[in-house]
Design a protein around this motif. Sequence first.
Motif, mmCIF file in Angstrom:
data_model
loop_
_atom_site.group_PDB
_atom_site.id
_atom_site.type_symbol
_atom_site.label_atom_id
_atom_site.label_comp_id
_atom_site.label_asym_id
_atom_site.label_seq_id
_atom_site.Cartn_x
_atom_site.Cartn_y
_atom_site.Cartn_z
ATOM 1 N N THR A 16 0.836 -1.200 0.000
ATOM 2 C CA THR A 16 0.000 0.000 0.000
ATOM 3 C C THR A 16 0.868 1.246 0.000
ATOM 4 O O THR A 16 0.639 2.186 -0.763
ATOM 5 N N ALA A 17 1.879 1.244 0.851
ATOM 6 C CA ALA A 17 2.777 2.399 0.920
ATOM 7 C C ALA A 17 3.526 2.587 -0.389
ATOM 8 O O ALA A 17 3.653 3.707 -0.888
ATOM 9 N N VAL A 18 4.010 1.508 -0.955
ATOM 10 C CA VAL A 18 4.744 1.596 -2.224
ATOM 11 C C VAL A 18 3.831 2.114 -3.330
ATOM 12 O O VAL A 18 4.197 3.013 -4.092
ATOM 13 N N LEU A 19 2.623 1.554 -3.424
ATOM 14 C CA LEU A 19 1.683 1.990 -4.458
ATOM 15 C C LEU A 19 1.263 3.440 -4.252
ATOM 16 O O LEU A 19 1.157 4.204 -5.217
ATOM 17 N N ALA A 20 1.031 3.830 -3.017
ATOM 18 C CA ALA A 20 0.641 5.211 -2.736
ATOM 19 C C ALA A 20 1.740 6.179 -3.161
ATOM 20 O O ALA A 20 1.468 7.197 -3.809
ATOM 21 N N ASP A 21 2.976 5.862 -2.802
ATOM 22 C CA ASP A 21 4.098 6.728 -3.192
ATOM 23 C C ASP A 21 4.278 6.769 -4.703
ATOM 24 O O ASP A 21 4.540 7.825 -5.281
ATOM 25 N N ALA A 22 4.137 5.617 -5.339
ATOM 26 C CA ALA A 22 4.294 5.545 -6.792
ATOM 27 C C ALA A 22 3.230 6.390 -7.489
ATOM 28 O O ALA A 22 3.538 7.174 -8.392
ATOM 29 N N ARG A 23 1.984 6.245 -7.050
ATOM 30 C CA ARG A 23 0.903 7.019 -7.658
ATOM 31 C C ARG A 23 1.101 8.514 -7.427
ATOM 32 O O ARG A 23 0.886 9.315 -8.333
ATOM 33 N N ALA A 24 1.519 8.896 -6.214
ATOM 34 C CA ALA A 24 1.744 10.311 -5.902
ATOM 35 C C ALA A 24 2.852 10.902 -6.767
ATOM 36 O O ALA A 24 2.822 12.079 -7.107
ATOM 37 N N ALA A 25 3.817 10.068 -7.142
ATOM 38 C CA ALA A 25 4.933 10.520 -7.976
ATOM 39 C C ALA A 25 4.612 10.435 -9.463
ATOM 40 O O ALA A 25 5.451 10.753 -10.299
ATOM 41 N N GLY A 26 3.409 9.983 -9.805
ATOM 42 C CA GLY A 26 3.018 9.883 -11.206
ATOM 43 C C GLY A 26 3.517 8.622 -11.894
ATOM 44 O O GLY A 26 3.474 8.518 -13.120
ATOM 45 N N ILE A 27 3.977 7.660 -11.122
ATOM 46 C CA ILE A 27 4.454 6.390 -11.690
ATOM 47 C C ILE A 27 3.250 5.511 -11.990
ATOM 48 O O ILE A 27 2.412 5.267 -11.115
ATOM 49 N N THR A 28 3.148 5.056 -13.219
ATOM 50 C CA THR A 28 1.990 4.257 -13.614
ATOM 51 C C THR A 28 2.283 2.767 -13.674
ATOM 52 O O THR A 28 1.360 1.962 -13.683
ATOM 53 N N ARG A 29 3.551 2.403 -13.736
ATOM 54 C CA ARG A 29 3.933 0.986 -13.769
ATOM 55 C C ARG A 29 5.140 0.785 -12.868
ATOM 56 O O ARG A 29 5.984 1.660 -12.743
ATOM 57 N N LEU A 30 5.197 -0.384 -12.254
ATOM 58 C CA LEU A 30 6.363 -0.720 -11.455
ATOM 59 C C LEU A 30 6.630 -2.211 -11.531
ATOM 60 O O LEU A 30 5.779 -2.988 -11.958
ATOM 61 N N THR A 31 7.833 -2.597 -11.150
ATOM 62 C CA THR A 31 8.240 -4.000 -11.142
ATOM 63 C C THR A 31 8.691 -4.357 -9.736
ATOM 64 O O THR A 31 9.398 -3.591 -9.091
ATOM 65 N N ALA A 32 8.240 -5.507 -9.263
ATOM 66 C CA ALA A 32 8.622 -5.994 -7.934
ATOM 67 C C ALA A 32 9.162 -7.404 -8.067
ATOM 68 O O ALA A 32 8.754 -8.157 -8.950
ATOM 69 N N GLY A 33 10.073 -7.743 -7.196
ATOM 70 C CA GLY A 33 10.660 -9.078 -7.235
ATOM 71 C C GLY A 33 10.541 -9.785 -5.904
ATOM 72 O O GLY A 33 10.416 -9.160 -4.857
ATOM 73 N N THR A 34 10.553 -11.108 -5.965
ATOM 74 C CA THR A 34 10.528 -11.943 -4.769
ATOM 75 C C THR A 34 11.260 -13.241 -5.072
ATOM 76 O O THR A 34 11.496 -13.575 -6.239
ATOM 77 N N LEU A 35 11.614 -13.947 -4.036
ATOM 78 C CA LEU A 35 12.228 -15.251 -4.240
ATOM 79 C C LEU A 35 11.202 -16.199 -4.851
ATOM 80 O O LEU A 35 10.029 -16.180 -4.471
ATOM 81 N N ALA A 36 11.629 -17.010 -5.776
ATOM 82 C CA ALA A 36 10.730 -17.937 -6.448
ATOM 83 C C ALA A 36 10.048 -18.875 -5.462
ATOM 84 O O ALA A 36 8.905 -19.285 -5.669
ATOM 85 N N GLU A 37 10.707 -19.186 -4.380
ATOM 86 C CA GLU A 37 10.136 -20.103 -3.394
ATOM 87 C C GLU A 37 9.058 -19.440 -2.523
ATOM 88 O O GLU A 37 8.338 -20.121 -1.805
ATOM 89 N N ASN A 38 8.911 -18.131 -2.595
ATOM 90 C CA ASN A 38 7.946 -17.415 -1.775
ATOM 91 C C ASN A 38 6.577 -17.435 -2.460
ATOM 92 O O ASN A 38 6.162 -16.477 -3.114
ATOM 93 N N ARG A 39 5.882 -18.512 -2.279
ATOM 94 C CA ARG A 39 4.587 -18.698 -2.952
ATOM 95 C C ARG A 39 3.546 -17.670 -2.529
ATOM 96 O O ARG A 39 2.748 -17.218 -3.337
ATOM 97 N N ALA A 40 3.545 -17.311 -1.250
ATOM 98 C CA ALA A 40 2.553 -16.346 -0.767
ATOM 99 C C ALA A 40 2.712 -14.994 -1.462
ATOM 100 O O ALA A 40 1.728 -14.379 -1.889
ATOM 101 N N THR A 41 3.934 -14.528 -1.605
ATOM 102 C CA THR A 41 4.165 -13.240 -2.260
ATOM 103 C C THR A 41 3.867 -13.336 -3.749
ATOM 104 O O THR A 41 3.266 -12.418 -4.319
#
Length: 107
Positions: A16-41
């Motif tokens: 939520t914080a990341v998306l809020a900051d991104a939207r406030a900065a005018g960022i319309t797309r972003l990329t996030a990464g996680t470990l492949a083994e992290n099924r929940a994420t």
Amino acid sequence: MLDDWHGKGLARLLLTAVLADARAAGITRLTAGTLAENRATRHLFRSLGGLSATRDAPVVSCRFDTETAAQKLEQITPGPAGDAVRAGLKAAAGQECELPARSRLSA
């Protein structure tokens, strides 16, 4: 100790914080990464409309449209954690709001 936080919605609140900051900065797309083994994420990323971008050995990256992800995040988070998510996204959109007292990571 760390396992005490597992499944409590902390990742959603952080996103939520990341998306809020991104939207406030005018960022319309972003990329996030996680470990492949992290099924929940990985599941959370997919539930927010994340599309697989790359897979580099142990890391999986997903691309997001910030508006779509924010809308989906508002819909999938119930209870006090959801109240905090919605409040955070509304505040980022320029609307005044206050976080519910119960939502301080006690959900």
